[in-house]
Structure formats: structure tokens, C-alpha cells
Design a protein around this motif. Sequence first.
Motif, PDB file in Angstrom:
ATOM      1  N   ALA A  18     -13.538 -16.147 -22.736  1.00  0.00           N
ATOM      2  CA  ALA A  18     -12.945 -16.574 -21.464  1.00  0.00           C
ATOM      3  C   ALA A  18     -11.595 -17.237 -21.741  1.00  0.00           C
ATOM      4  CB  ALA A  18     -13.879 -17.552 -20.755  1.00  0.00           C
ATOM      5  N   TYR A  43      -8.038 -23.547 -17.928  1.00  0.00           N
ATOM      6  CA  TYR A  43      -9.273 -23.221 -17.225  1.00  0.00           C
ATOM      7  C   TYR A  43     -10.482 -23.837 -17.912  1.00  0.00           C
ATOM      8  CZ  TYR A  43      -6.409 -19.520 -15.180  1.00  0.00           C
ATOM      9  OH  TYR A  43      -5.420 -18.817 -14.539  1.00  0.00           O
ATOM     10  N   ASN A  46     -15.986 -21.865 -17.283  1.00  0.00           N
ATOM     11  CA  ASN A  46     -16.573 -21.133 -16.152  1.00  0.00           C
ATOM     12  C   ASN A  46     -15.510 -20.431 -15.295  1.00  0.00           C
ATOM     13  OD1 ASN A  46     -15.393 -23.135 -14.571  1.00  0.00           O
ATOM     14  ND2 ASN A  46     -17.327 -24.118 -14.023  1.00  0.00           N
ATOM     15  N   GLY A  47     -14.238 -20.548 -15.676  1.00  0.00           N
ATOM     16  CA  GLY A  47     -13.158 -19.874 -14.977  1.00  0.00           C
ATOM     17  C   GLY A  47     -12.443 -20.711 -13.941  1.00  0.00           C
ATOM     18  N   LYS A  48     -12.979 -21.891 -13.623  1.00  0.00           N
ATOM     19  CA  LYS A  48     -12.319 -22.765 -12.645  1.00  0.00           C
ATOM     20  C   LYS A  48     -11.167 -23.510 -13.322  1.00  0.00           C
ATOM     21  CE  LYS A  48     -16.212 -23.296  -9.575  1.00  0.00           C
ATOM     22  NZ  LYS A  48     -17.047 -24.202  -8.821  1.00  0.00           N
TER      23      LYS A  48
END
Length: 104
Positions: A18, A43, A46-48
Amino acid sequence: MPIEADLNIAEIPYDSGAIRFRYARVMAPDRTRWIRHGLFVEYHENGKLVSEGQYVDGKEDGLWRDFHANGQLAAEGRYRAGKEVGVWRFWSSAGIEEPSTNFN
């Protein structure tokens, strides 16, 4: 330092693959290193978003925002030449505003 090179986008991943960091950069005039210049985004795994802002000649400059892992805004303020300036506002992970700090 005047920037006369083309921007290059760097993406630095977590071990999971990620994206952890994504930012614009330019090669230093002496060609020995990269300098952050332009949009910077960090980030959570979790991508947030963790953090977003701008770099100018390798230093934070302009509006920056930091976020809690749940996506809630954690902090907002401005940098000038790598130093915090003016009022920075802060929030808990529940969205409750906390005391601000003035960097004048």
C-alpha cells in the motif's frame, strides 16, 4: 533556489505494498539528491489520509492538514519555509475541537 527541473512523482510503499507517501520532487541543481517540491500526501496503511500539504524547495509551505486513522481531521495550519506560522487548530478523533496553538 530556483527550480528549473521537471517534477518527478515519488511513491513510497508500506511493506504490504500500500502507498505510504506520494509526493512531487525535483533533482537538486548539483544532481546529488531529490528535493520535495509540490504536493505531499501521506496515507495510513488502510488508504486513508495521514497528512497533506505542499513543499517549496524542500520545506513545508502553505496549508497542511493531518488526519486521524478514522479519517477525522486532526490538525490544520500553515507553514512558511518549513516553520509553523499563525493559528493551528486541532481536533480529537471524535471531531471535538481542542485548544489551538498560535505560532507567531
